[in-house]
Design an enzyme around this catalytic site. Structure first.
Site, mmCIF file in Angstrom:
data_model
loop_
_atom_site.group_PDB
_atom_site.id
_atom_site.type_symbol
_atom_site.label_atom_id
_atom_site.label_comp_id
_atom_site.label_asym_id
_atom_site.label_seq_id
_atom_site.Cartn_x
_atom_site.Cartn_y
_atom_site.Cartn_z
ATOM 1 N N LEU A 109 0.821 -1.209 0.000
ATOM 2 C CA LEU A 109 0.000 0.000 0.000
ATOM 3 C C LEU A 109 0.853 1.257 0.000
ATOM 4 O O LEU A 109 0.440 2.295 -0.515
ATOM 5 C CB LEU A 109 -0.923 0.004 1.231
ATOM 6 C CG LEU A 109 -2.008 -1.067 1.284
ATOM 7 C CD1 LEU A 109 -2.745 -1.002 2.621
ATOM 8 C CD2 LEU A 109 -2.997 -0.893 0.137
ATOM 9 N N GLY A 110 2.020 1.183 0.622
ATOM 10 C CA GLY A 110 2.879 2.357 0.686
ATOM 11 C C GLY A 110 4.163 2.049 1.422
ATOM 12 O O GLY A 110 4.312 0.995 2.049
ATOM 13 N N GLY B 124 7.669 4.128 3.527
ATOM 14 C CA GLY B 124 8.226 5.371 4.052
ATOM 15 C C GLY B 124 9.441 5.080 4.903
ATOM 16 O O GLY B 124 10.033 3.990 4.829
ATOM 17 N N GLY B 125 9.820 6.054 5.729
ATOM 18 C CA GLY B 125 11.004 5.887 6.557
ATOM 19 C C GLY B 125 10.856 4.791 7.591
ATOM 20 O O GLY B 125 11.843 4.201 8.021
ATOM 21 N N PHE B 126 9.602 4.491 7.983
ATOM 22 C CA PHE B 126 9.366 3.468 8.995
ATOM 23 C C PHE B 126 9.410 2.062 8.420
ATOM 24 O O PHE B 126 9.596 1.102 9.154
ATOM 25 C CB PHE B 126 7.997 3.699 9.655
ATOM 26 C CG PHE B 126 6.856 3.673 8.678
ATOM 27 C CD1 PHE B 126 6.320 2.476 8.248
ATOM 28 C CD2 PHE B 126 6.331 4.854 8.183
ATOM 29 C CE1 PHE B 126 5.274 2.456 7.338
ATOM 30 C CE2 PHE B 126 5.282 4.827 7.279
ATOM 31 C CZ PHE B 126 4.755 3.623 6.856
ATOM 32 N N GLY B 127 9.184 1.918 7.121
ATOM 33 C CA GLY B 127 9.096 0.591 6.538
ATOM 34 C C GLY B 127 8.014 0.545 5.478
ATOM 35 O O GLY B 127 7.824 1.507 4.730
ATOM 36 N N VAL C 208 3.827 -0.793 4.272
ATOM 37 C CA VAL C 208 2.472 -1.158 4.693
ATOM 38 C C VAL C 208 1.863 -2.042 3.613
ATOM 39 O O VAL C 208 1.889 -1.700 2.428
ATOM 40 C CB VAL C 208 1.592 0.089 4.916
ATOM 41 C CG1 VAL C 208 0.179 -0.332 5.316
ATOM 42 C CG2 VAL C 208 2.198 0.984 5.979
ATOM 43 N N LYS D 7 1.540 -2.810 8.976
ATOM 44 C CA LYS D 7 2.738 -1.962 8.898
ATOM 45 C C LYS D 7 3.922 -2.780 9.376
ATOM 46 O O LYS D 7 3.980 -3.206 10.523
ATOM 47 C CB LYS D 7 2.582 -0.697 9.742
ATOM 48 C CG LYS D 7 3.817 0.202 9.676
ATOM 49 C CD LYS D 7 3.538 1.607 10.183
ATOM 50 C CE LYS D 7 3.433 1.652 11.684
ATOM 51 N NZ LYS D 7 3.371 3.051 12.187
ATOM 52 N N ASP E 74 2.931 14.231 15.219
ATOM 53 C CA ASP E 74 3.318 13.963 13.824
ATOM 54 C C ASP E 74 2.107 14.140 12.898
ATOM 55 O O ASP E 74 1.805 13.275 12.073
ATOM 56 C CB ASP E 74 3.877 12.539 13.707
ATOM 57 C CG ASP E 74 4.690 12.349 12.425
ATOM 58 O OD1 ASP E 74 5.078 13.357 11.811
ATOM 59 O OD2 ASP E 74 4.922 11.185 12.049
#
Length: 306
Positions: A158-159, A161-164, A166, A181, A277
């Site tokens: 799905l997407g 980012g910096g966290f990993g 999804v 996630k 955030d």
């Protein structure tokens, strides 16, 4: 053969006596052992039989039995018992070396299978700590999340980012759509942020917050399981990129929803939750384009009036 099993309740003694079929019961038992059956015998239970073979093939038949819970069991006439079935034809027995070879092969196979199982189990072993029992919401097994996301394939992505990353998934048992996630090993959102998200979001309940359904920890991997938001994040609509632009009423409903979620976090919950955030990529849209605030990885808790 005949077998008698007697229990002396006063002495707490079990006696087992054995004799050929047409012989009367011997006075001396074959086995005698002190056992308190009052701890074992229940008011209602089943009585049954079991048997086992040795190194040679053998067959066991029970031609008759008698049982009495209090007093002597009723005796029966051996001559009136049914006859033993015809003995099966004896097949040629395998040689000793063949038997030893088969046993050795079986031992090797079991050892290899056991070692593979242990390695696989260690690979998929999940981490559990004491705080999880107190704070943690529902815990998903890694196996179920792996199946739900089709092995975390790119087509389910799905997407990122910096966290990993999804992933979209479906729990087969309930047909529930979820978003998983998967926090990457080298992510800045490490264990501290992961725990913060579990503790804070795991107990929050509001229509404008993305609901955390559960989580999973496996070796170095951290996984959070949320309600699936069909329309993705708000940032995808900030610039059209071929998508239909949002009308003003929809935009206003999204903004009002985020504000309602923040009011709950700041004033209405048992503690104050500081999200820290707020941005378009952390605002998720459900099927009706209602705004829901997500990603509590940087959230902090504090008491009211502090």
């Amino acid at each position: 053969m005949q077998l008698w099993i007697d229990y002396d309740e006063a002495e707490k003694l079990v006696n087992v006596t054995l004799a050929p079929a047409r012989m009367s019961k011997p006075n001396r038992p074959l086995l005698s052992t002190p056992t308190d059956l009052s701890q074992i015998i229940l008011g209602s239970m089943y009585v049954g039989f079991t048997s086992a073979t040795g190194t040679l093939v053998s067959y066991h038949y029970i031609l008759g039995w008698s049982f009495n819970r209090s007093g002597q069991a009723q005796s029966f006439d051996v001559s009136s018992l049914p006859r033993l079935p015809l003995r099966m034809e004896r097949k040629e027995k395998p040689g000793v070396m063949t038997i030893i070879s088969l046993i050795a092969a079986a031992v090797v196979l079991v050892t290899i299978t056991g070692a593979a199982y242990i390695l696989r189990r260690k690979k998929n072993e999940e981490i559990r700590e004491d705080w999880e029992r107190e704070y943690g919401p529902h815990r998903f097994s890694y196996k179920n999340l792996y199946k739900a996301t089709k092995g975390f394939k790119d087509e389910q992505l799905l997407g990122a980012g910096g966290f990993g990353k999804v992933y979209r998934g479906v729990i087969s048992s309930s047909n529930l759509q979820i978003a998983v996630k998967k926090v990457s090993h080298d992510s800045k959102q490490g264990m501290k942020e992961f725990v913060a998200e579990i503790i804070s979001l795991g107990r929050l309940r509001h229509r404008n917050l993305v609901q955390l359904l559960g989580y999973c920890r496996r070796r170095g991997e951290l996984l959070l399981v949320y309600d699936y938001m069909p329309n993705g994040s708000l940032d995808k609509f900030s610039y059209s990129n071929g998508r239909p632009s949002l009308d003003w009423l929809t935009r206003f409903r999204i903004i009002r929803g985020v504000a309602s979620g923040l009011l709950y976090l700041h004033e209405e919950w048992e503690q104050v939750v500081l999200h820290r955030d707020i941005k378009a990529s952390n605002v998720l849209l459900d099927a009706e384009f209602n705004g829901r605030l997500g990603d509590f990885g940087l959230a902090r808790l504090c008491d009211h009036d502090t």
